[in-house]
Write a protein that holds these residues in place. Structure first.
Motif, short mmCIF file in Angstrom:
data_model
loop_
_atom_site.label_atom_id
_atom_site.label_comp_id
_atom_site.label_asym_id
_atom_site.label_seq_id
_atom_site.Cartn_x
_atom_site.Cartn_y
_atom_site.Cartn_z
N ALA A 90 -25.76 -43.30 -21.89
CA ALA A 90 -26.10 -42.04 -22.55
C ALA A 90 -27.29 -42.27 -23.47
O ALA A 90 -27.66 -43.41 -23.77
CB ALA A 90 -24.90 -41.54 -23.35
N VAL A 91 -27.89 -41.18 -23.91
CA VAL A 91 -29.01 -41.28 -24.85
C VAL A 91 -28.51 -41.79 -26.20
O VAL A 91 -29.22 -42.48 -26.92
CB VAL A 91 -29.70 -39.91 -25.00
N ALA A 92 -27.26 -41.47 -26.55
CA ALA A 92 -26.70 -41.83 -27.85
C ALA A 92 -26.63 -43.35 -28.03
O ALA A 92 -26.40 -44.10 -27.08
CB ALA A 92 -25.30 -41.22 -27.98
N PRO A 177 -22.16 -46.16 -24.94
CA PRO A 177 -21.78 -44.80 -24.51
C PRO A 177 -22.41 -44.53 -23.15
O PRO A 177 -23.61 -44.73 -22.96
CB PRO A 177 -22.38 -43.90 -25.60
N ALA A 178 -21.61 -44.08 -22.20
CA ALA A 178 -22.12 -43.92 -20.83
C ALA A 178 -21.28 -42.93 -20.06
O ALA A 178 -20.21 -42.50 -20.49
CB ALA A 178 -22.13 -45.28 -20.12
N ASP A 179 -21.79 -42.58 -18.88
CA ASP A 179 -21.04 -41.81 -17.89
C ASP A 179 -20.85 -42.69 -16.67
O ASP A 179 -21.62 -43.63 -16.43
CB ASP A 179 -21.81 -40.54 -17.50
N ASN A 180 -19.84 -42.38 -15.89
CA ASN A 180 -19.52 -43.16 -14.69
C ASN A 180 -19.91 -42.33 -13.47
O ASN A 180 -19.25 -41.34 -13.14
CB ASN A 180 -18.03 -43.49 -14.66
N ALA A 181 -21.02 -42.68 -12.83
CA ALA A 181 -21.51 -41.94 -11.66
C ALA A 181 -20.96 -42.56 -10.39
O ALA A 181 -21.04 -43.77 -10.20
CB ALA A 181 -23.04 -41.95 -11.64
N GLN A 182 -20.39 -41.72 -9.53
CA GLN A 182 -19.78 -42.17 -8.28
C GLN A 182 -20.51 -41.56 -7.09
O GLN A 182 -20.94 -40.41 -7.14
CB GLN A 182 -18.31 -41.74 -8.24
N ALA A 183 -20.66 -42.33 -6.03
CA ALA A 183 -21.32 -41.82 -4.82
C ALA A 183 -20.64 -42.39 -3.58
O ALA A 183 -20.17 -43.54 -3.58
CB ALA A 183 -22.80 -42.19 -4.81
N VAL A 184 -20.58 -41.56 -2.54
CA VAL A 184 -20.09 -42.00 -1.23
C VAL A 184 -21.25 -41.89 -0.25
O VAL A 184 -21.88 -40.84 -0.14
CB VAL A 184 -18.91 -41.14 -0.73
N VAL A 185 -21.53 -42.99 0.47
CA VAL A 185 -22.65 -43.02 1.41
C VAL A 185 -22.13 -43.22 2.82
O VAL A 185 -21.30 -44.10 3.07
CB VAL A 185 -23.64 -44.16 1.04
N ASP A 186 -22.60 -42.38 3.75
CA ASP A 186 -22.24 -42.53 5.15
C ASP A 186 -22.98 -43.73 5.73
O ASP A 186 -24.18 -43.92 5.50
CB ASP A 186 -22.60 -41.27 5.93
#
Length: 217
Positions: A90-92, A177-186
């Motif tokens: 995060a920016v914080a 401080p962060a976010d948890n980004a999730q991705a599914v790739v074919d």
């Protein structure tokens, strides 16, 4: 500005890895591709931010439409998928994160100090007037109680006052401080078929919701 123009800027930003609205604003004046896409219009960063903030659900539909186009063209095999998560800071600053344990200790000291100051003022007799130091301590006490109430409501032990949705997560060897980004790739063509940003510190509970998102998309 028309919605389709602002959407073009954002899609170009994603493809060119330009994620900050101020950088997008500058690119609208400098990148030949964007000069052509926008017809030489240059929306500012506030306009771009408001568009993204007000149309998040619509942008998700745009993503799903892209997945459907890829599937119709045979680019998505629906046989093998790779699921991965990454922490995005995060920016914080982590130095300004508020912690419940620390706040409770400070609250105890402030309340003890308030009790002593009030007792001293009353012992002096005469007309009682709230001294400046006491007023400042009361403000601090109220601010701490407000932060603790927010933590209880969010069921969390830490909170950043400017970015309450961010959580402390391991980022390159330290807690930020962060976010948890999730991705599914074919697996067939490496196309992203599902994505989500969550506030969970761990990836453990993300597999089933992401596979459901793949099916929905």
């Amino acid at each position: 500005y028309a919605n389709d123009l602002l959407l073009k800027v954002w899609l170009y930003g994603y493809l060119a890895r330009i994620r900050a609205t101020r950088e997008m604003e500058r690119a609208c004046r400098e990148h030949l591709s964007l000069l052509w896409l926008t017809g030489r219009h240059a929306p500012d960063h506030n306009t771009l931010w408001r568009f993204w903030q007000e149309n998040r659900s619509a942008l998700r539909k745009v993503f799903r439409a892209g997945v459907k186009v890829a599937a119709e063209q045979g680019r998505v095999g629906m046989i093998g998928h790779a699921v991965e998560g990454t922490k995005i800071r995060a920016v914080a600053s982590r130095r300004t994160v508020e912690h419940r344990e620390a706040l409770e200790k400070v609250l105890g000291r402030v309340e003890a100090s308030l009790a002593e100051m009030e007792a001293a003022e009353r012992d002096e007799g005469g007309e009682y007037r709230l001294p400046e130091g006491l007023r400042e301590a009361e403000k601090l006490r109220a601010a701490i109680l407000d932060s603790l109430a927010k933590m209880r409501w969010a069921e969390r032990a830490h909170l950043h006052p400017q970015e309450p949705e961010a959580r402390l997560m391991p980022c390159e060897g330290r807690q930020d401080p962060a976010d948890n980004a999730q991705a599914v790739v074919d697996a067939q063509a490496g196309i992203i078929v599902a994505e989500e940003a969550v506030q969970a510190e761990s990836d453990i509970a993300q597999l089933v919701p992401l596979l459901e998102e793949v099916q929905a998309n």
